[in-house]
Design an enzyme around this catalytic site. Structure first.
Site, mmCIF file in Angstrom:
data_model
loop_
_atom_site.group_PDB
_atom_site.id
_atom_site.type_symbol
_atom_site.label_atom_id
_atom_site.label_comp_id
_atom_site.label_asym_id
_atom_site.label_seq_id
_atom_site.Cartn_x
_atom_site.Cartn_y
_atom_site.Cartn_z
ATOM 1 N N SER A 34 0.629 9.558 -2.838
ATOM 2 C CA SER A 34 -0.420 9.784 -1.853
ATOM 3 C C SER A 34 -0.825 11.257 -1.830
ATOM 4 O O SER A 34 -1.207 11.811 -2.855
ATOM 5 C CB SER A 34 0.038 9.294 -0.475
ATOM 6 N N HIS A 55 -5.061 4.739 2.732
ATOM 7 C CA HIS A 55 -5.245 3.978 1.490
ATOM 8 C C HIS A 55 -5.792 2.576 1.749
ATOM 9 O O HIS A 55 -5.437 1.611 1.073
ATOM 10 C CB HIS A 55 -3.946 3.944 0.685
#
Length: 317
Positions: A92, A195
């Site tokens: 991430s 996400h």
């Protein structure tokens, strides 16, 4: 072969940065990076409580800054990393740490981007109350089916028996009341459904900024967390830094790529622990070091001596 990895949001804990301030030059560097981010990184890394560093706009710059502090302590010069590390990856927001560590962008550029990323993702998260929960264990297909049944997104496919579901708080509450068989749920200390489609406004903000960024090709192969692809082109790395904000993280595919590359050693930069724990389950036999404090530098250097070396020939992206 050695791989260097950087964790994502949720890995931070109160005071985790304090031991690093004992190293020469770290406080000076953090003061400069505080000016870049508009945050007092020393305060947030040493004295702030869990709620303060849970704030997305704080957590993300803090994670990137602390990861770079550890990476630069282990590899003070760019050539040191290039000569020792066979590949690099980030989970991430950790991809920004990895991008700066491998020279794709400067530390200042990474911190500017993460400042805007964190602000934009915090703003996007404020529109609707959303969150994320880790699903531990269970049959993966059963877990994915149950996630879909509740309208959630499998935002992180982490491998090692861990999938992270993301969506609205109402969806997550219903999911908690009706969990997948033989699985445990653990809410994550994040402030939004990262996400997922909820983060689309943050993608737009980053897309406005990156055309002006100076970019170089990575000094070592870069594993994309969108699909585990080995990247050699810096522009492609930066493009994916933008799109990954609203797309699932496929750390499981990064792990598969590591297996294919023959990785034998893994070092995770601070705040370390999450990715080394996954590696112990998904990469049996791979020696790991979680670089949590400067006390771990000696073990990390020994791992470099045992497993390090320049990257060999890789398939193009």
């Amino acid at each position: 072969m050695l791989v260097l990895v950087a964790p994502g949001q949720g890995a931070q804990t109160p005071g985790f940065l304090a031991p690093w301030l004992d190293l020469d030059g770290v406080a000076d560097r953090l003061r400069w990076w505080s000016a870049v981010t508009g945050l007092d990184l020393i305060h947030y890394g040493t004295k702030a409580d869990a709620d303060e560093i849970r704030d997305t706009a704080v957590a993300q710059p803090l994670l990137v800054a602390s990861g770079l502090v550890a990476a630069f302590a282990l590899f003070p010069r760019p050539d040191d990393l290039r000569d020792a590390v066979g590949a690099a990856a980030g989970h991430s927001v950790g991809e920004l740490t990895a991008a700066a560590g491998t020279g794709v962008i400067t530390a200042e550029t990474a911190l500017t981007l993460v400042r805007e990323r964190g602000r934009a993702m915090a703003a996007a998260a404020a529109v609707t109350q959303t969150g994320m929960s880790a699903v531990l264990g269970g049959d993966p297909e059963t877990v994915l089916a149950k996630i879909a049944e509740h309208g959630l997104t499998p935002a992180n496919m982490n491998g090692g028996g861990q999938i992270v579901a993301a969506g609205t708080l109402e969806q997550l509450a219903a999911f908690a009341a009706d969990p997948p068989e033989k699985a445990r749920l653990r809410p994550l200390a994040v402030a939004g459904a990262f996400h997922t489609e909820h983060m689309a406004p943050a993608v737009n903000r980053l897309a406005e900024l990156v055309p002006g960024v100076t970019v170089h090709d990575p000094s070592v192969p870069f594993l994309s967390n969108s699909d585990g692809t080995v990247l050699h082109d810096g522009r492609e790395v930066v493009r994916r830094l933008v799109t990954q904000v609203s797309n699932p993280v496929r750390w499981d595919l990064c792990t598969e790529t590591m297996k294919g590359l023959g990785v034998t050693g893994l070092i995770e930069v601070t705040p370390a622990g999450t990715l080394t724990a996954l590696a112990k389950r998904a990469l049996p036999g791979v020696e790991t070091v979680a670089l949590k404090t400067p006390d771990d530098l000696e073990a990390a250097r020994k791992l470099v001596e045992a497993h390090g070396g320049p990257a060999g020939p890789q398939s193009p992206s």
